[in-house]
Design an enzyme around this catalytic site. Structure first.
Site, short mmCIF file in Angstrom:
data_model
loop_
_atom_site.label_atom_id
_atom_site.label_comp_id
_atom_site.label_asym_id
_atom_site.label_seq_id
_atom_site.Cartn_x
_atom_site.Cartn_y
_atom_site.Cartn_z
CB ILE A 56 -0.91 0.03 1.26
CG1 ILE A 56 -1.70 -1.27 1.40
CG2 ILE A 56 -1.83 1.23 1.21
CD1 ILE A 56 -2.49 -1.36 2.69
N GLY A 111 4.17 -20.66 7.53
CA GLY A 111 5.29 -19.73 7.38
C GLY A 111 4.86 -18.28 7.49
CE LYS A 143 4.67 -3.85 9.20
NZ LYS A 143 3.79 -5.02 8.93
#
Lengths: 428, 428
Positions: free
Chosen positions: B138, B189, B207
Site C-alpha cells: 500500500i 510460514g 510501523k
C-alpha cells in the site's frame, strides 16, 4: 531553497476558496514540510465584489485569468475554473507559455486536451499536476503514477461520481425512485450545472480516461470511453440486484489487452460484500490491480471544499519540494495511441425487459438469446395487471459481441415493450 | 537524464528476489516511466550457492553487505536484510557515508534508529525511502508524506500485521481457538522467526511509530508505543464482540493533542460494518484523517513477495525520477520530541473477567467500577459448572486513567480469577 513558491489562483469557487484557506491556515506547516514558504500572490475570478467569506485583499486581482497566468510574480498557475474550452484552456496555455507550472482540478480539460497540453508543458520544461481532477481528496494519481510505478497495471476500476453513488445507495436505502432523488440532489446542490455530466457518467468518464492514460502509458482518449448513465436504473433493478447479492454502481473499468484499451463507465452489478459494493453515499473508491501489487483499494471523499483543496495542496507541495514528473507519468511523446477495444472480457449480464402479453412471448425471448449463444443462468417473470410483464434474466458469461447480437434478436421478436435494461456483472 | 540508476541489493530473501524479478521483467517499463534504465549491479547475501530460482550471475556478489554498500558502481543501496542492529544498520550507515541513497523495507531499523539515520542521511545529502516498511504494497508513506501534505493530520489508524488479522478473522470464521490458529500460521510460514514480533504487536508497533513521525512531524519514538498483543483474545471475546456488532482487530492508533503524542497498538473493538471491521485475512488497512481530507482509507496486501517488492520499486522509481524528499517528510532537525500522551480520548471499554463463586462477588465488581467513576453500559454473567463464572462488561466512555483506577480496585476485591481482559472500543 527558501524562496517562496508563489501561487496565482484562477477560480474562487468552493475549491479555490478552500485552497486559499489552507494556504493561510497552514502557512507554518507547509513551510516546515516543503522547506519554503507557500504564498498566494494573485487571484482571478469574474466578480471581485462578491463576499467569499475570506479576505482576499492581500492578493493582486485579475479579472482575466490569462493575465493572471502571465504575471511575473506567479510561479504556479492554479486552475480551478473548470470547463474544457474557453478561459480555462487559454489561461493554462498562457501559463505554460510563460514558464509556469500548472496545478488543476479540471478533469474535462485534461481528458479532452491532455495530450496537447502535456506536449506543450514538456516543450516549455513545465509540469501539469492534476490530483484534484480524479476522485477528489484520494491521492490516486500519485499512488498510480509513483507509488505503483513498478507494476504492470492490469486493471483500474473506480466509483468516481459521488452524486450517482448517492442516488443509487439512497434508492436502495429509502425505496425512493430515481426522479425523486435526482430532484433531492438538485436541491442539495450536488449536481453540475449540466446534470448529464453527473448522471450521464461524463464527469466520471473524464476521470477514467485520465487514470487509463497513466495506468497503461496511453494518450488520454475520452472519446473511446463507453459511457452509460444511471437514468434508466429503476428501483426494481436495485431490488433484484440486492436479492442476488449484488449492488448497482456507476463503475469505471479500464483494462488493456491484445485487443486494445477497454474503457467503460457504465452501471454495473458488483458483489454486495466487496469493498465496491459496500461503498455508501458520496464516497469515491478506486481499485488498482497490478502484476506485483495484486489489488490496492483507495477510498475517500470524492468532492467538497476540503478534500478537493487537499488534493490541490498535495500537488502544490510537490512543486514546492521540487518533485516534478511528466503529466501522465512518462513523456507525452512516448504515450501510445491505444486502439479502443470494443469488447471486454466475457462477463455475466443482468437483463430486465418488459414482455408484451402475446402468446409464446417468453419462448421467443429464450430463442433469441439462444441463437446468439447467450445461455440463461436465472430467469424470473412477474405477473402484473398491466399489459407488459417484467422479465428478469441473468446470463452465464458471454462476450459483449454475443450480447449485442442477442439484443438485436430480442428487438426482432417484437414481443418487448421498449429496449431491455442491460447491466454487466463485474466480478472483482 | 539517461544514465542508468544502479542498484545494490543486500538480502536475497523473498522480497529481495521479488525486486530482482521486477527489475528484470519490467526493464522497458521502468525505463519508459523513469526516463533512465534501472539496473542491478551487485547483490549480497550470506549463501552464494543457494538456488533462489533466478539467475544472479550477471551481478557482482558481495558476502559482506557493508562492502556492497560502498561499491563505486552502486547508486542506491537496497537494504532487505532486516534486523535493527548488526549488518543492516552497519551497511545502511556505510551506504550513506559513501554517498548512496538507501531504500529499505526495515521497519525495526527505522522505528528504533530512524532519527539518527535521517540526520546522517541529510548531513550526507542523501535520502532514505521506506515505503515497503509499512503496510506492504500500500503506498501509504507516499500518500501521507506527499499526497496529504496540505493537511494537519488528526489521526492515523491501521491494521498492519496480516498474521494477527488472519488469526483473528479465522477464529471468528472457524470457531478454532487462538492456539490452533497460531500453530497453523507457524506451519504456513506466516510468523516471524520470533513470533512475538507478530502476535505481540511489535512489528505493527514499529510501523505505527513510522506513520506517527510523518503524520505529526515528530521523531520516531517506538519506545512510546503502548503495545499489547493478541495472545489473550479468546473465542468468547470474538463472539461477544460479534454479538454487539463489533470485530476485534489489532489496531494501531496515533493521535496528537495538547497532552502529547498518543501511540498505541492494541487489540480493539471496531464496528463490524466499518471498513476496518470488514477487513479479512492478511490484508492491511490504513486510515488517515486530516483537517481537510476528512478520512482516506487505503487497503491492500500487507506482505508477500510481489506487494513488498512493488513498494521497494516505487521508491526506486522515485529516485530514478529525481524525486527526493526528507526521510520523515521534513528535515530531521525540525522533527519534534513529542512527549508521550499516556491517556487517549475517552472511549467505551470491553472487559471480560472470571468471577470466583463467592457471595456478593458481582456487587464488589460493580462497586469497584463505580468508585473509579466508570459506569456500566451493559453487563452479562454466565453460569458455568466450574468455579469461575465469566462476566462481561461494556462501560460507558471513560478515560484510560479512570479505567486503570478501576482495574486496581477490581484486583483488590479478590473475587476475580486472574486479570480482566480489557479492550478499548474504537469509534470510527
Amino acid at each position: 531553497m527558501t524562496e517562496p513558491l508563489r501561487l496565482g489562483i484562477a477560480g474562487l469557487g468552493t475549491v479555490g476558496i478552500g485552497v486559499v484557506k489552507i494556504v493561510r491556515r497552514h502557512a507554518a506547516l507547509l513551510e516546515a514540510r516543503t522547506g519554503r514558504p507557500v504564498v498566494i500572490t494573485a487571484v482571478s475570478a469574474r466578480d471581485a465584489s462578491k463576499d467569499r467569506g475570506v479576505s482576499l485583499g492581500d492578493y493582486a486581482w485579475e479579472t482575466d485569468p490569462v493575465a493572471l497566468a502571465k504575471r511575473d510574480d506567479v510561479d504556479v498557475f492554479v486552475e480551478l475554473m473548470g470547463g474544457h474550452e474557453g478561459p480555462a484552456k487559454l489561461a493554462t496555455e498562457a501559463a505554460l507559455a510563460a514558464g509556469k507550472d500548472v496545478v488543476t482540478a479540471n478533469k474535462a480539460l485534461l481528458a479532452i486536451h491532455g495530450q496537447e497540453l502535456a506536449e506543450t508543458a514538456e516543450a516549455a520544461g513545465r509540469v501539469i499536476r492534476f490530483e484534484a481532477a480524479v476522485a477528489g481528496g484520494i491521492p490516486v494519481i500519485k499512488s498510480l503514477t509513483e507509488g505503483l510505478a513498478g507494476n504492470e497495471i492490469t486493471r483500474v476500476m473506480g466509483v468516481m461520481n459521488g452524486t450517482c453513488n448517492y442516488i443509487l445507495t439512497r434508492m436502495e436505502a429509502t425505496g425512493q425512485g430515481y426522479n425523486v432523488l435526482f430532484d433531492e440532489c438538485a436541491e442539495l446542490g450536488y449536481l453540475e450545472a449540466d446534470p448529464n455530466l453527473d448522471v450521464g457518467g461524463i464527469d466520471a468518464g473524464h476521470k477514467l480516461a485520465l487514470l487509463a492514460s497513466i495506468a497503461f502509458g496511453t494518450k488520454p482518449a475520452f472519446d473511446n470511453v463507453t459511457l452509460e448513465g444511471i437514468q434508466r436504473i429503476e428501483l426494481d433493478d436495485i431490488r433484484h440486484a440486492a436479492d442476488m447479492g449484488y449492488r448497482i454502481k456507476l463503475l469505471g473499468v479500464a483494462q488493456r489487452s491484445a485487443r486494445g484499451l477497454e474503457q467503460r463507465m457504465t452501471p454495473c452489478l458488483v458483489p454486495a460484500n466487496s469493498p465496491l459494493g459496500q461503498l455508501e453515499g458520496g464516497t469515491n473508491m478506486v481499485v488498482i490491480e497490478g502484476d506485483s501489487i495484486e489489488q490496492v483499494v483507495l477510498r475517500g471523499p470524492g468532492a467538497g471544499e476540503g478534500p478537493t483543496a487537499s488534493a490541490v495542496l498535495g500537488d502544490i507541495c510537490d512543486l514546492a519540494r521540487g518533485l516534478r514528473i511528466a503529466t501522465f507519468g512518462q513523456p507525452a511523446a512516448t504515450l501510445d495511441d491505444a486502439p479502443a477495444a470494443r469488447t471486454g472480457l466475457p462477463a455475466p449480464y443482468y437483463l430486465r425487459m418488459k414482455l408484451l402479453d402475446k402468446p409464446g412471448a417468453l419462448a421467443k425471448v429464450a430463442a433469441a438469446l439462444g441463437e446468439a449463444g447467450v445461455s440463461v443462468d436465472r430467469m424470473r417473470q412477474y405477473g402484473r395487471a398491466d399489459n407488459a410483464k417484467p422479465v428478469l434474466i441473468v446470463t452465464h458469461k458471454c462476450t459483449s459481441d454475443m450480447l449485442e447480437h442477442a439484443l438485436v434478436g430480442l428487438r426482432d421478436t417484437a414481443v418487448l415493450e421498449g429496449d431491455p435494461v442491460v447491466l454487466r456483472i463485474e466480478e472483482l
